[in-house]
Scaffold this motif. Structure first.
Motif, PDB file in Angstrom:
ATOM      1  N   CYS A   1       5.340   3.645   5.876  1.00 43.87           N
ATOM      2  CA  CYS A   1       6.247   2.587   6.313  1.00 43.87           C
ATOM      3  C   CYS A   1       7.365   2.386   5.313  1.00 43.87           C
ATOM      4  O   CYS A   1       7.130   2.400   4.103  1.00 43.87           O
ATOM      5  CB  CYS A   1       5.468   1.283   6.493  1.00 43.87           C
ATOM      6  SG  CYS A   1       6.482  -0.014   7.227  1.00 43.87           S
TER       7      CYS A   1
ATOM      8  N   CYS B   1       7.286  -4.858   3.295  1.00 40.34           N
ATOM      9  CA  CYS B   1       7.005  -6.302   3.303  1.00 40.34           C
ATOM     10  C   CYS B   1       6.124  -6.628   2.093  1.00 40.34           C
ATOM     11  O   CYS B   1       5.144  -5.922   1.832  1.00 40.34           O
ATOM     12  CB  CYS B   1       6.277  -6.695   4.578  1.00 40.34           C
ATOM     13  SG  CYS B   1       7.081  -6.085   6.079  1.00 40.34           S
TER      14      CYS B   1
ATOM     15  N   CYS C   1       2.139  -7.126   2.450  1.00 42.69           N
ATOM     16  CA  CYS C   1       1.378  -6.064   3.112  1.00 42.69           C
ATOM     17  C   CYS C   1       0.642  -5.200   2.084  1.00 42.69           C
ATOM     18  O   CYS C   1       1.250  -4.703   1.137  1.00 42.69           O
ATOM     19  CB  CYS C   1       2.331  -5.197   3.929  1.00 42.69           C
ATOM     20  SG  CYS C   1       1.505  -3.823   4.762  1.00 42.69           S
TER      21      CYS C   1
END
Ligand code: SF4
Length: 347
Positions: free
Chosen positions: A52, A56, A59
């Protein structure tokens, strides 16, 4: 009973007793559901990739492209996970992964079409969260409407409201500045509704969000649903709230108490008087989640896997009968619910 305003909701949150919240939440719940009756599903989140680029800070799941430990599940691995779900008595798959730049929209369309072909109506699946959908449409150079149509043609029925956490621009900038803007999120969700797909709302609490941010999230959700209903769409099927798990994340922090969670479920039930289902999160609250039924929730999942929250500290109980005994002890009858097929789609 008239609709609660933001000012009244703030006052109720700050000064209302648990008894007051429960009474008002139960009054709204009773407009939609039988008292002391709840529905549930058995589901598995299939985390098809952990690669990813969104980064974030809350996370614990992702790795960056080319970092060690990144994976993409093969088709066979995905099927094996779905087979395992069927063996466990479940029929709902939630696909959820990272913003992986190596996976184009075609990868998803092929995967979803293959799942639909292999399993037919034996399983339903939540194909993507809106956060992933926004990323994929953008990468493909498609409008949200075009991307929704492509996915619908591949056999997708549901694109759910996951990845919303707290829907304020400030929160997005503080914690997830590469993910999406609130405006993009709501525009995408509206396009999904207009394409005839089903969708849901979610919320995650327990980061550093302020009360005003939580209330803004509820207000945006209620406004979105008002607009859908006004324009003749079903809009949001449900609202699911869960709690942030801080373990192993960059942002860290501590978990909120179950009582704060229950109270927020009650306030959400009272505020979202235009959404039929309010769902409680067994994934993040375990047995404590069932007490939220008294605070106005009416529905829940029994998950058998979700790597994203498990990496951040969630624990999963696989003895489903032992779990179901808890709401029964609280006086509820519980009934299995199958995911609904969108009425607008051809059979
Ligand atoms: S929460 Fe989702 S979008 Fe954000 S970093 Fe983790 S996997 Fe990526």
């Amino acid at each position: 009973m008239s609709r609660i305003s933001v000012d009244e909701a703030r006052a109720l949150w700050l000064d209302g007793s648990d008894e007051e919240l429960i009474e008002r939440a139960q009054a709204v719940r009773a407009r939609f559901h039988e008292p002391k009756h709840a529905t549930y599903m058995v589901m598995r989140i299939v985390n098809y990739t952990n690669v990813c680029v969104a980064q974030c800070d809350y996370c614990a799941f992702y790795v960056l492209p080319n970092q060690e430990g990144g994976y993409v599940l093969s088709r066979e691995e995905v099927f094996a996970k779905i087979d395992g779900l069927l063996e466990a008595g479940g029929d709902l798959v939630g696909f959820n992964g990272g913003f992986n730049p190596k996976l184009p929209l075609d990868y998803y369309c092929d995967l979803f079409a293959a799942v639909r072909e292999r399993y037919g109506d034996r399983v339903e699946f939540y194909a993507l969260t809106i956060a992933e959908f926004v990323y994929l449409a953008d990468r493909a150079g498609l409008t949200h409407a075009e991307a929704a149509e492509r996915l619908r043609d591949a056999g997708v029925h549901w694109i759910t409201g996951g990845g919303s956490e707290i829907l304020t621009e400030d929160f997005r900038k503080r914690h997830a500045k590469f993910k999406y803007t609130v405006r993009e999120y709501l525009e995408a969700q509206r396009a999904i509704v207009e394409a005839g797909l089903r969708t849901t709302a979610t919320m995650v609490i327990g980061f550093d969000e302020t009360l005003e941010e939580r209330l803004e999230h509820l207000q945006r959700t209620r406004d979105f649903q008002d607009a859908c209903l006004r324009d003749g769409y079903d809009g949001l099927f449900s609202f699911l709230c869960w709690t942030y798990k801080p373990y192993g994340t960059e942002f860290a922090g501590v978990e909120i108490s179950p009582q704060e969670y229950w109270r927020w479920i009650a306030l959400s039930r009272i505020f979202l008087d235009n959404v039929k289902h309010v769902r409680t999160s067994v994934l993040t609250q375990n047995e404590e989640a069932f007490r939220a039924l008294d605070y106005g929730a009416d529905d829940f999942d029994l998950p058998i896997e979700d790597e994203v929250t498990q990496k951040a500290g969630a624990t999963i109980e696989l003895d489903l009968e032992a779990l179901l005994a808890v709401p029964r002890r609280l006086g509820y009858t519980v009934e299995y619910r199958r995911a609904e097929r969108p009425a607008a789609l051809p059979a």
